[in-house]
Write an enzyme that holds these catalytic residues in place. Structure first.
Site, short mmCIF file in Angstrom:
data_model
loop_
_atom_site.label_atom_id
_atom_site.label_comp_id
_atom_site.label_asym_id
_atom_site.label_seq_id
_atom_site.Cartn_x
_atom_site.Cartn_y
_atom_site.Cartn_z
CE1 TYR A 124 -0.36 8.01 9.58
CE2 TYR A 124 0.61 5.93 8.87
CZ TYR A 124 0.55 7.31 8.79
OH TYR A 124 1.39 8.00 7.97
N PRO A 128 0.83 -1.20 0.00
CG PRO A 128 0.08 -0.97 2.20
CD PRO A 128 0.76 -1.93 1.28
CG MET A 129 3.64 2.43 -1.54
SD MET A 129 4.89 2.17 -2.79
CE MET A 129 4.04 1.03 -3.88
CB ALA A 179 1.42 -0.76 10.03
CG HIS A 180 3.54 2.08 8.90
ND1 HIS A 180 3.25 2.09 7.56
CD2 HIS A 180 4.23 0.92 9.10
CE1 HIS A 180 3.72 1.01 6.98
NE2 HIS A 180 4.32 0.29 7.91
CD GLN A 228 -2.84 0.30 4.36
OE1 GLN A 228 -2.60 1.44 3.96
NE2 GLN A 228 -1.95 -0.43 5.00
C1 LIG Z 1 5.29 6.75 -1.15
C2 LIG Z 1 4.96 5.73 -0.10
C3 LIG Z 1 3.70 5.74 0.48
C4 LIG Z 1 3.36 4.78 1.46
N1 LIG Z 1 2.08 4.74 1.96
C5 LIG Z 1 1.71 3.71 2.78
C6 LIG Z 1 0.34 3.54 3.15
O1 LIG Z 1 -0.58 4.28 2.72
N2 LIG Z 1 0.04 2.51 3.96
C7 LIG Z 1 1.00 1.66 4.45
O2 LIG Z 1 0.67 0.74 5.21
N3 LIG Z 1 2.30 1.79 4.08
C8 LIG Z 1 2.66 2.77 3.26
N4 LIG Z 1 3.98 2.84 2.81
C9 LIG Z 1 4.93 1.79 3.17
C10 LIG Z 1 4.96 0.70 2.08
O3 LIG Z 1 3.75 -0.02 2.03
C11 LIG Z 1 6.09 -0.31 2.29
O4 LIG Z 1 5.86 -1.00 3.50
C12 LIG Z 1 7.47 0.35 2.33
O5 LIG Z 1 7.63 1.24 1.23
C13 LIG Z 1 8.58 -0.69 2.30
O6 LIG Z 1 8.50 -1.45 1.12
P1 LIG Z 1 9.57 -1.19 -0.10
O7 LIG Z 1 10.92 -1.24 0.52
O8 LIG Z 1 9.30 -2.31 -1.04
O9 LIG Z 1 9.25 0.16 -0.66
C14 LIG Z 1 4.33 3.81 1.87
C15 LIG Z 1 5.60 3.84 1.28
C16 LIG Z 1 5.92 4.76 0.31
C17 LIG Z 1 7.28 4.72 -0.33
#
Ligand SMILES: Cc1cc2nc3c(=O)[nH]c(=O)nc-3n(C[C@H](O)[C@H](O)[C@H](O)COP(=O)(O)O)c2cc1C
Length: 375
Positions: A184, A34-35, A181-182, A111
């Site tokens: 929130y 999710p991003m 997560a994170h 998500q």
């Molecule tokens: C631009 C961006 C936006 C993200 N937004 C979310 C999000 O909305 N929800 C979430 O659980 N994680 C979010 N993440 C974390 C990613 O889901 C992921 O866990 C993290 O980028 C690590 O994976 P990677 O190394 O493959 O990028 C975000 C990451 C990035 C780079």
């Protein structure tokens, strides 16, 4: 004579195996993480967002987890450009996204997100709404201007998650992921640093999990029994990479067991580097421990494929990034069931197709500029 498979054919063989997540069969082991993208003015995912996801499904991503999308509670978010998962126009936009992904052979879950105390007051879409959280404390320990949630607030948010999940099934999604997560809202309850409540929702790890477990139970009751409910969680917080929910496997089990009992089908264990062992004395990463402790399928994530030289190990982000063999070994050992890929899939919509076909030499190195576009 032992025949050793080439990395390319081994990757294709292992990553192409279908996997069952409750009633959903995902065609392969690659998930899109999710991003948050902020390309949805008015909270509506439009044509560009639709084709962004459809492109990745067409190029072989088995399961798309959408960017975090706000549930229908006035304090859930703080941007008018983050898509909402409530409201007629917003759900109509999402329905078209699900349809487009299915047309390309992919599967997709939204998500569902509430940001809790991360919210700054005065922000869209409901400027007057307060930031809410377990104890009115932010993840950096400051009190800010938020308020501790009353029972009424808790019930409203539980209802908002359940309604969003029911809507997801109604408009054609394949499951839901709950964002726990994170740092929130749900994580603010799970973590002792932000949860100082003295009622039934605070105290030991089981009590701190009560709110998230009630959300899971309400979501479970709002959807069909075979509809997959995924729960994403992390040790780290957005502004505190070293924070930990659980210092030991026993503490982790105290958090995960009530969630599994409430109806989580799949855990998505968010780590920044998937190869880092979670607890001393074992190689298992967070997803590995989660699977071992709950018996549920798990999704791992964290720096997968962040360079063209994915086959070998190389130096990146200040630490050695592991190559594909490490990932495949762990999948083969059933440490986890799926691999979520974030930034590499922003960089290259074709990433999954290339990896599944063993076209490693065509992978593009990651450049942070990829985050700025919806290509
Ligand atoms: C631009 C961006 C936006 C993200 N937004 C979310 C999000 O909305 N929800 C979430 O659980 N994680 C979010 N993440 C974390 C990613 O889901 C992921 O866990 C993290 O980028 C690590 O994976 P990677 O190394 O493959 O990028 C975000 C990451 C990035 C780079």
């Amino acid at each position: 004579m032992t025949v050793t498979a080439s990395p390319a054919s081994r990757a294709a063989e292992i990553l192409s195996r279908p996997v069952a997540l409750n009633g959903l069969t995902v065609p392969n082991r690659i998930a899109m993480a999710p991003m948050t993208r902020m390309f949805s003015p008015g909270g509506v995912a439009g044509e560009d967002v639709r084709s962004y996801y459809a492109r990745r499904a067409a190029a072989g991503v088995g399961l798309i987890v959408t960017e975090g999308t706000y549930v229908g509670h006035e304090s859930a978010g703080q941007s008018d450009r983050v898509p909402r998962f409530h409201g007629e126009e917003q759900l109509a936009g999402w329905a078209k996204v699900a349809e487009a992904v299915h047309a390309e052979g992919g599967t997709i879950v939204p998500q569902l997100w509430h940001i809790g105390m991360v919210r700054k007051q005065g922000q869209a879409p409901y400027p007057e709404a307060p930031a809410v959280g377990p104890s009115g404390i932010r993840t950096d320990g400051t009190e800010g201007t938020g308020k501790a949630m009353t029972q009424r607030d808790l019930d409203d948010v539980i209802g908002a998650f359940a309604e969003a999940a029911a809507a997801a099934e109604r408009i054609g999604f394949d499951g839901v992921e709950l964002h726990g997560a994170h740092g929130y809202l749900l994580d603010q309850f799970l973590w002792a640093g932000t949860n100082r409540r003295t009622d039934a929702y605070g105290g030991d790890p089981v009590a701190r999990t009560k709110f998230a477990a009630e959300i899971v139970a309400a979501v479970r009751a709002a959807v069909s029994p075979e509809f997959p409910v995924i729960f994403r969680y992390s040790q780290w917080k957005q502004d505190a990479y070293d924070a930990r929910l659980a210092e030991t496997p026993e503490e982790l089990e105290a958090i995960l067991s009530p969630l599994a009992a409430a109806g989580v089908d799949v855990f998505h264990a968010s780590t920044r580097r998937y190869w880092i062992p979670e607890f001393e004395g074992s190689d298992l990463n967070l997803a590995g421990w989660t699977k071992k402790l709950t018996g549920r399928p798990t999704i791992t994530v964290g720096s997968v494929g962040l360079d063209g030289d994915f086959i070998g190990a190389f130096m990146g982000e200040g630490s050695p990034v592991k190559g594909i063999d490490e990932l495949l070994d762990r999948l083969e050992r059933d440490e986890f069931d799926m691999v979520a890929v974030g930034r590499a899939l922003l960089q290259d919509p074709e990433w999954a197709a290339k990896v599944l076909a063993g076209r490693f030499d065509e992978l593009k190195p990651y450049d942070a500029a990829a985050v700025k576009t919806l290509s």
